[in-house]
Design an enzyme around this catalytic site. Structure first.
Site, short mmCIF file in Angstrom:
data_model
loop_
_atom_site.label_atom_id
_atom_site.label_comp_id
_atom_site.label_asym_id
_atom_site.label_seq_id
_atom_site.Cartn_x
_atom_site.Cartn_y
_atom_site.Cartn_z
N ASP A 35 -14.45 19.09 32.55
CA ASP A 35 -13.50 18.18 31.90
C ASP A 35 -12.07 18.70 31.89
O ASP A 35 -11.42 18.76 30.84
CB ASP A 35 -13.92 17.92 30.44
N GLU A 209 -15.47 6.30 30.29
CA GLU A 209 -15.03 7.35 29.37
C GLU A 209 -13.89 8.12 30.02
O GLU A 209 -13.36 7.73 31.06
CB GLU A 209 -16.20 8.27 29.01
#
Length: 448
Positions: A35, A209
């Site tokens: 991420d 997302e």
């Protein structure tokens, strides 16, 4: 740079204390990272990833994402990365459930002389939120120390915070929870200045997302992972304003060819080149909840659309010929006679090796900076049970032979040094090939 072959315990110490990380893809090989949000501060790139760890009894949920803290990494050239150590951990944030292991995708932004680090996790007080919410930690430096605020941001329920500051100075916060949401931030960067807006013009089917918004030439690009089929791919939509309406435009990166279920990313312009930071499960191919950060170059077409990024092992930046060149992070590999394998399948943090089965095997590694001053020798960390001969060339089959190296018989790794027969200054591709029909393995190559 940190030796990729250090024992696991030393790698763990580096995780705690900070140190150097690897170049090529993945850019960090002594711990799991995922991420990534990349930011440029004062001419240096800082990457704020989440930190995957393996579950152990009483520490996280087996078979799921387990994350207890955050590190920050930095580089001046996108090739040599420094691990600055832990900047925020779950048991030192007042409002966080200390055994949640849910410190998911973060972001960091500079404003008014301060660095604001945004992170999602689970609160200990369920009256704040029954699921994830987003907190902020503040520092005077991009590497910390960061001081967490006593409470999370009011009105935000979800994960994957992303912050954008527009040209007029207005800051925005984006996050996801089934949908993607956006809202204005107050000048203090700690509170919402508007009600959250659902960005409902994005795909309605499949998980969305990980929003990341940036502006280029007056166009606002909202990028996000989306499950169109079975796993996440990276997509984007554009608008003339930070909160839309957005128009879906296309795919930045296709689904993982090996089935890694998640991808999460950021985009950064650095020294007039755009880059895509993302993750894949390189160091954990059998378990996609342990990911590793990658970087590849990204390009725009004349109409402003994003050219699809094809993942590479080579990654970005130049590799100094005097450093250890990891041939296994190749640019090209022969279709027969060569393959890549882990050095130690029990400790994948040690990295990979290139295995030549016969004289049909070769590997090409682009972007080696040989410099101007003549280099005289080459060293290979190599192993060949029956002995072998290895040839190194610059610029492919028609380029000069730099060296022909005889590898003695042996079942253990050896560092073999040989003189160079030619030297070519500047930046070149390096091609290494086997000239014998006996198997030979190479860990790394280094010139002196």
């Amino acid at each position: 740079m940190l030796n990729r072959r250090l024992p696991y315990i030393l790698g763990a110490l580096a995780c705690l204390c900070g140190g150097a990380a690897q170049a090529q893809n993945p850019i960090v090989t002594n711990q799991f990272t995922a991420d990534p949000t990349a930011r440029a501060f004062n001419g240096r790139v800082y990457v704020y990833p989440s930190h995957d760890i393996r579950a152990t009894p009483g520490h996280g949920r087996a078979g799921w994402f387990v994350m207890e803290d955050y590190h920050v990494f930095s580089s001046a050239n996108l090739t040599e990365w420094t691990d600055h150590g832990v900047i925020v951990t779950q048991n030192k944030v007042p409002w966080v459930k200390p055994d949640s292991y849910s410190m998911w995708a973060p972001d960091c932004m500079f404003r008014n002389g301060k660095y604001y680090f945004y992170f999602p996790t689970t609160p200990r007080d369920t009256t704040i939120s029954k699921g994830f919410t987003v907190g902020v930690a503040v520092s005077d430096k991009p590497t910390g120390p960061f001081v967490p605020q006593p409470l999370p941001i009011k009105g935000v329920r979800g994960i994957d915070p992303n912050v954008f500051i527009d040209k007029d100075g207005q800051a925005y916060l984006y996050w996801s929870q089934g949908n993607i949401y956006g809202a204005k931030l107050k000048e203090n960067m700690l509170e919402l200045a508007s009600e959250p807006k659902t960005l409902g013009e994005l795909p309605t089917k499949g998980l969305k997302e990980g929003p990341y918004l940036f502006e280029r030439n007056g166009t606002y690009y909202l990028t996000y992972p989306h499950v169109e089929n079975k796993t996440e791919r990276l997509e984007y939509a554009t608008s003339t304003s930070p909160l839309g309406l957005f128009t879906v435009k296309g795919v930045i990166m296709d689904e993982s060819p090996t089935g890694c279920w998640t991808n999460h990313h950021s985009l950064l312009e650095f020294k007039n080149q755009w880059y895509l930071f993302y993750h894949h499960n390189d160091l954990s191919p059998a378990f996609d909840k342990n990911r590793s950060v990658r970087i590849d170059s990204l390009f725009f077409k004349p109409d402003g659309s994003i050219q699809k990024v094809i993942p590479t092992l080579r990654g970005v930046g130049l590799t100094d010929a005097k450093q250890k060149i990891q041939l296994d992070r190749y640019s090209r590999l022969s279709s027969s006679g060569a393959n890549i394998a882990f050095l130690d399948t029990a400790n994948k943090f040690q990295g990979w090796k290139t295995v030549f089965a016969n004289n049909q095997g070769w590997v090409q590694y682009n972007g080696v900076a040989f410099g101007k001053q003549a280099l005289k020798t080459v060293t290979l960390r190599t192993m060949a049970a029956a002995g072998a001969t290895v040839q190194l060339r610059a610029d492919g089959a028609t380029g000069p032979v730099l060296a022909q190296v005889t590898v003695p018989k042996g079942s253990q790794w050896q560092e073999i040094k040989a003189p160079l027969s030619a030297f070519k200054p500047g930046t070149h591709t390096l091609v290494v090939s086997s000239k014998t029909n006996t198997p030979v393995e190479i860990d790394w190559v280094k010139f002196e």
